[in-house]
Enzyme design. Structure first.
Site, mmCIF file in Angstrom:
data_model
loop_
_atom_site.group_PDB
_atom_site.id
_atom_site.type_symbol
_atom_site.label_atom_id
_atom_site.label_comp_id
_atom_site.label_asym_id
_atom_site.label_seq_id
_atom_site.Cartn_x
_atom_site.Cartn_y
_atom_site.Cartn_z
ATOM 1 N N LEU A 446 -11.898 -13.518 2.786
ATOM 2 C CA LEU A 446 -11.410 -12.176 3.076
ATOM 3 C C LEU A 446 -10.009 -12.054 2.487
ATOM 4 O O LEU A 446 -9.259 -13.030 2.452
ATOM 5 C CB LEU A 446 -11.338 -11.928 4.591
ATOM 6 C CG LEU A 446 -12.667 -11.902 5.369
ATOM 7 C CD1 LEU A 446 -12.385 -11.699 6.859
ATOM 8 C CD2 LEU A 446 -13.585 -10.810 4.849
ATOM 9 N N ASP A 447 -9.649 -10.850 2.011
ATOM 10 C CA ASP A 447 -8.281 -10.622 1.551
ATOM 11 C C ASP A 447 -7.309 -10.980 2.672
ATOM 12 O O ASP A 447 -7.628 -10.849 3.855
ATOM 13 C CB ASP A 447 -8.074 -9.155 1.170
ATOM 14 C CG ASP A 447 -8.793 -8.790 -0.114
ATOM 15 O OD1 ASP A 447 -9.147 -9.705 -0.872
ATOM 16 O OD2 ASP A 447 -8.979 -7.582 -0.356
ATOM 17 N N MET A 448 -6.114 -11.385 2.285
ATOM 18 C CA MET A 448 -5.122 -11.789 3.274
ATOM 19 C C MET A 448 -4.898 -10.697 4.315
ATOM 20 O O MET A 448 -4.787 -10.968 5.521
ATOM 21 C CB MET A 448 -3.798 -12.119 2.579
ATOM 22 C CG MET A 448 -2.698 -12.560 3.528
ATOM 23 S SD MET A 448 -1.129 -12.925 2.700
ATOM 24 C CE MET A 448 -0.585 -11.261 2.299
ATOM 25 N N SER A 449 -4.844 -9.437 3.873
ATOM 26 C CA SER A 449 -4.527 -8.340 4.787
ATOM 27 C C SER A 449 -5.717 -7.888 5.622
ATOM 28 O O SER A 449 -5.553 -7.118 6.571
ATOM 29 C CB SER A 449 -3.969 -7.151 4.001
ATOM 30 O OG SER A 449 -2.765 -7.505 3.345
ATOM 31 N N THR A 450 -6.917 -8.336 5.270
ATOM 32 C CA THR A 450 -8.130 -7.926 5.993
ATOM 33 C C THR A 450 -8.410 -8.886 7.136
ATOM 34 O O THR A 450 -8.360 -10.103 6.979
ATOM 35 C CB THR A 450 -9.338 -7.914 5.027
ATOM 36 O OG1 THR A 450 -9.046 -7.057 3.930
ATOM 37 C CG2 THR A 450 -10.589 -7.423 5.733
#
Length: 599
Positions: A446-450
């Site tokens: 998952l993306d860091m911000s997700t």
């Protein structure tokens, strides 16, 4: 020559209530200082009301239609631009080696404001734009380019005119019917030669088979008759070979004549292209040498010197023409003290990019990072927030575990795998918790911000099984997102191919020529207070796919709340991997996991 007073702008509004920052802005990731917001607001007011010059930022069309049609953009899809807007006439034919901006008169631009103190200690600001506006790089009130290649008494325009004359000659030569006729004739002659020679070779093979058959049939002949047969067959073989030599020689001469006629015209074309390439390279290098950037220590480095130690060695297109280096160079050159800086987008974005009107953005990394690395040397700046561990103090929630796998709920702003500067991640945490686990552990990311659900494999066999499910797309993934607007439709499918923005990673671009296919299904959950909550079902798993498909005008045209790359930053990115359905890697049992987003 521009004087400091010519570009120094005093604030219209009082500024005494504001506290100045202690350190200069880290230009690649920042929150605009309140005074920068004030300066930007005054500059935007000027852009809306000035009548000295005209430039189509695409705003009127966007207002009239309510949604810009991306195909109506006349900006190049590529992020880099050459020195001349005519196709094939840029100074350097190598992709991404030009210096100037796109050269077009239409659509949006990046603007910058630099908060400065003059030598009398007065506070004000400088303004700049990237590239050219209204086909000019000099406009009243804006700092000039670091090097004015369009100066009437300079070397660039005369040299470019010479190159353009060669371009015109090349175009004219290509258009002449004589070249096409000679090219067609040579192609036809070559094909006919190949066909006739091939036909004769096939005939030789058939004749050889027949002679072999005659030899076998003549084994019962007496000695004299067999000798005569052998002589006859040898003569036939020699005749076939001689005919091949004659045919080859005939076509060699005939093709040589056709090639000579074609070559005279083609050689002239090649000589002109080589001349253009040589002149372009020389002019390009001269420009690289002329673009020289100061820093606060009054050290000066040329564009070519700055980029020689980078991976690509050559400056990308548009290097040195962005607002940030223009602003800092002007300040250092005229003894103005930089205090803070901010850049914003004004107008409609190119069809491949996502830029929101009036939004603030960090400086681009590909073109500006090497330049600003030199220019900010000696100027104390804010720390790079990207070097701070965003996962510090956060915990991984394990919602399922057995001897083969884990399912975790990853917090927002938490790396899936170690980054370039930060090791703390899902991978490193699981490695600490399960030191005896084997295999790569991470099955998907998952993306860091997700935030949301991730499955972790605790052994090689489980990893192989789970990865196969992701590759064959039998895993069901559902995300929930909060969008900055109210969607009128209830569901749909977005298909926009994506690729990385080579000049500004990790941003992604929509690119129909070189992008990888990316597809997302979406459904509305609810609408409230001007926002829309949606379910997102990614069929593919491209980097930032859901964020780009949400924000892009050809997608939902509504950035996800808190998206600091494609929208506006807030307390977090409102994107959560809510549902994960897969088969157990060992038992093959169907499993379903769900964790609410909490927003």
């Amino acid at each position: 020559m521009h004087s400091p007073e010519h570009c120094f702008t005093s604030f219209k509004a009082p500024t005494s209530e504001f506290t100045l920052p202690e350190l200069f802005t880290f230009p690649f990731y920042y929150e605009p200082h309140p005074l920068c917001l004030l300066a930007a607001s005054e500059l935007q007011q000027h852009l809306e009301t000035q009548t000295v010059w005209q430039h189509d930022f695409g705003l009127r069309e966007a207002e009239d239609s309510g949604l810009r049609e991306a195909n109506g953009s006349d900006l190049n899809e590529a992020n880099g631009f050459g020195l001349n807007e005519a196709k094939g006439s840029s100074l350097n034919e190598t992709k991404g080696s030009g210096l100037n901006d796109d050269g077009s008169d239409g659509l949006g631009k990046m603007f910058g404001v630099l908060l400065v103190k003059n030598q009398q200690g007065e506070l004000g600001y400088l303004s700049a734009f990237s590239g050219k506006i209204a086909d000019k790089n000099l406009l009243p009130g804006f700092v000039p380019p670091v090097f004015d290649m369009l100066a009437k008494d300079g070397f660039f325009i005369p040299e470019q005119d010479k190159i353009n004359l060669i371009n015109a000659e090349i175009t004219e030569l290509k258009r002449k019917p004589e070249l096409a006729r000679l090219h067609s004739m040579l192609a036809d002659e070559t094909l006919l030669a190949e066909q006739q020679i091939a036909a004769h070779r096939a005939s030789m093979i058939e004749n050889r088979k027949q002679r072999k058959a005659q030899r076998l049939a003549g084994e019962s002949l007496d000695e004299d008759a067999l000798k005569q047969l052998s002589i006859q067959m040898s003569r036939e073989s020699v005749q076939d070979k001689n005919r091949l030599k004659e045919l080859t020689s005939y076509w060699d001469e005939r093709l040589a004549s056709a090639k000579s006629a074609h070559g005279q015209v083609n050689d002239r074309l090649l000589r002109l292209k080589l001349k253009r390439k040589t002149m372009s390279a020389a002019l390009q290098q001269r420009l690289f040498d002329e673009y020289c950037f100061l820093n606060i220590k009054e050290e000066q480095r040329s564009l070519g010197d700055i980029f020689k130690d980078t991976i690509h060695k050559t400056p990308p297109a548009g290097s040195g023409e962005c607002a940030a280096p223009k602003l800092l160079h002007y300040a250092f050159k005229h003894g103005l003290t930089p205090v803070a800086m901010a850049e914003f987008w004004w107008g409609v974005a190119p069809k491949s990019e996502i830029r929101q009107h009036k939004n603030f953005y960090g400086a681009c990394k590909g073109k500006c990072q090497p330049i600003l690395g030199h220019m900010l040397d000696g100027l104390p700046t804010d720390e790079n927030p990207l070097l701070t561990n965003p996962a510090e103090g956060k915990q991984l929630d394990i919602i399922y575990q057995d001897r083969d796998m884990l399912v975790i709920n990853k917090p927002a702003e938490f790396l899936s795998v170690p980054g370039r500067n930060i090791d703390d991640s899902v991978y490193s945490r699981i490695k600490q918790l399960y030191p005896d686990a084997t295999g790569p552990l991470i099955v998907h990311r998952l993306d860091m911000s997700t935030s949301g659900l991730m499955v972790i494999a605790l052994n090689k066999e489980a990893n192989k099984s789970l990865q196969k499910q992701f590759i064959t797309r039998t895993v069901k993934k559902r995300y929930v997102a909060l969008l900055t607007g109210e969607l009128s439709q209830d569901e749909g499918i977005i298909s926009l191919p994506l690729r990385g923005d080579f000049d500004d990673r990790p941003r992604q671009l929509v690119c129909f020529e070189h992008g990888k296919p990316a597809e997302t299904k979406w459904q509305v959950i609810s609408r409230r207070d001007g926002l829309t909550k949606v379910h997102l079902y990614p069929k593919t798993g491209r980097t930032h796919q859901l964020r780009v498909h949400s924000a892009h005008p050809q997608g939902l045209n509504m950035p996800i709340v808190g998206d600091d790359l494609y929208g506006k930053k807030s307390e977090r990115l409102h994107l959560h991997a809510e549902l994960l359905e897969l088969n157990h890697p060992t038992t093959r049992e169907a499993m379903s996991f769900r964790v609410d987003a909490g927003f």
